[in-house]
Scaffold this active site. Sequence first.
Site, PDB file in Angstrom:
ATOM      1  N   TYR A 182       2.810   7.514 -10.880  1.00  0.00           N
ATOM      2  CA  TYR A 182       4.203   7.077 -10.806  1.00  0.00           C
ATOM      3  C   TYR A 182       4.648   6.601 -12.195  1.00  0.00           C
ATOM      4  CZ  TYR A 182       4.426   8.330  -6.017  1.00  0.00           C
ATOM      5  OH  TYR A 182       4.441   9.097  -4.887  1.00  0.00           O
ATOM      6  N   SER A 183       5.274   5.445 -12.303  1.00  0.00           N
ATOM      7  CA  SER A 183       5.869   5.110 -13.609  1.00  0.00           C
ATOM      8  C   SER A 183       4.877   4.641 -14.664  1.00  0.00           C
ATOM      9  CB  SER A 183       6.985   4.078 -13.432  1.00  0.00           C
ATOM     10  OG  SER A 183       8.093   4.715 -12.834  1.00  0.00           O
ATOM     11  N   THR A 184       3.590   4.491 -14.310  1.00  0.00           N
ATOM     12  CA  THR A 184       2.639   4.284 -15.403  1.00  0.00           C
ATOM     13  C   THR A 184       2.683   5.500 -16.336  1.00  0.00           C
ATOM     14  OG1 THR A 184       0.753   5.220 -14.194  1.00  0.00           O
ATOM     15  CG2 THR A 184       1.068   2.830 -14.037  1.00  0.00           C
TER      16      THR A 184
ATOM     17  N   LYS B 228       5.300   6.762 -17.538  1.00  0.00           N
ATOM     18  CA  LYS B 228       6.250   6.474 -18.618  1.00  0.00           C
ATOM     19  C   LYS B 228       5.528   5.856 -19.815  1.00  0.00           C
ATOM     20  CE  LYS B 228      10.444   5.731 -15.799  1.00  0.00           C
ATOM     21  NZ  LYS B 228       9.956   5.813 -14.411  1.00  0.00           N
TER      22      LYS B 228
ATOM     23  N   TYR C 248      17.399   0.991 -15.148  1.00  0.00           N
ATOM     24  CA  TYR C 248      16.139   1.723 -15.084  1.00  0.00           C
ATOM     25  C   TYR C 248      16.351   3.204 -14.763  1.00  0.00           C
ATOM     26  CZ  TYR C 248      11.227   2.514 -13.889  1.00  0.00           C
ATOM     27  OH  TYR C 248       9.938   2.969 -13.845  1.00  0.00           O
TER      28      TYR C 248
END
Length: 385
Positions: free
Chosen positions: A74-76, A78, A164
Amino acid sequence: MSTMHQAVATTASGYTAPRFAGVRDAFESNLRNGDDIGASVAVYHHGRLVVDLWGGIRDTSGTPYPEDALHVGYSTTKGVMGLVLASLVDTGEVDLDAPVSAYWPEFGAAGKSGVLVRELASHQAGLPAFGEPVAKADLADWGGCVRRLARQAPAWYPGTRHGYHALTLGYLVGEVVRRASGKSVGALLRERFAQNGDLQAWIGLPAEHNGRVVPYQDASPTPGIGAFAATAAEAPDTLTHATFNNPVVTADLFNDPALWWPEIPAANGIFDARSLARLYSGVLAGPLRAISPITVDQVRRQQVHGPDEVLVDQPTRFGTVFELSSPRQPMLGPGSFGHDGLGGHLAFAHPESGIAFAFLTNRAIPDPTPHTRLWRLLSAVTAAL
């Protein structure tokens, strides 16, 4: 869910350096009390692996959590994209103070010609959601996604506010990376950070690894502040709704192997915890350093801090791509930078202590961070220091 908890193995496999033994106690406590079903945690200290633990069960079948488990980050993801961008800043291929349109001319449409790369990369461009309907399958169409965003008018005057960019950030920063280097984020990740071949980290997963990916489960939000964000996401005509419902973003979205092979660099990176921690060791003094201290300080310098147009429950604080330490996600305090991921994943570096940390779990808890399981782990790391 309750049947799974009865079957959970509550001892961890793996290694901790003696000084970091408390992390194992914290990790096993999370399995015992049901905060975690299956998870892994890894910590590097000045380039040396000092914690490498995994435990619990893989999924509803009750299979033990495997040593070679991979998770959709997921957003890790990013944060990993942030490391790739930092490597281009380091080599001079990208200038954070240049306008985005210097690399990607089409982006300048609809009043966006003045947006700087550092603004784009810190959620200030006003493009947190796709303005046109996007189906799940469309996320695999890189060209289509970047063309949509290039022609889209911003939701606010860029640089004046931040919100976000849950899925769009990957296409926006990723296209700057692609225009500047000629290569995708996923290709640069393998080329610049996985030279010895053993790094278990991909944005765009080769199909032969599909069987190692652990499914992610949603837990329901508890009442209170977690439910507040969930309510905002359900209210039409809000940016929160637009960001998380076009397409619908849940823990289940990326359980579909059809979304593992394309590059969706805000969300679908696939990692194991030890490789994610190792990537962050590249920003620390020590044998694994891959990015210069000057660039590290550039990307972890605060760009925005305060009310978020999308994540309405708590203020957010960002550097260039990276989340910075804040009450929402304290990490190891000031100086920490990295990124969390939907429901509990977290990976970051804290150059002041030489720590690189990664935690991946198969149970998404949508309450605001930091969840108690992370408090326990990070308190144990702090105690070891």
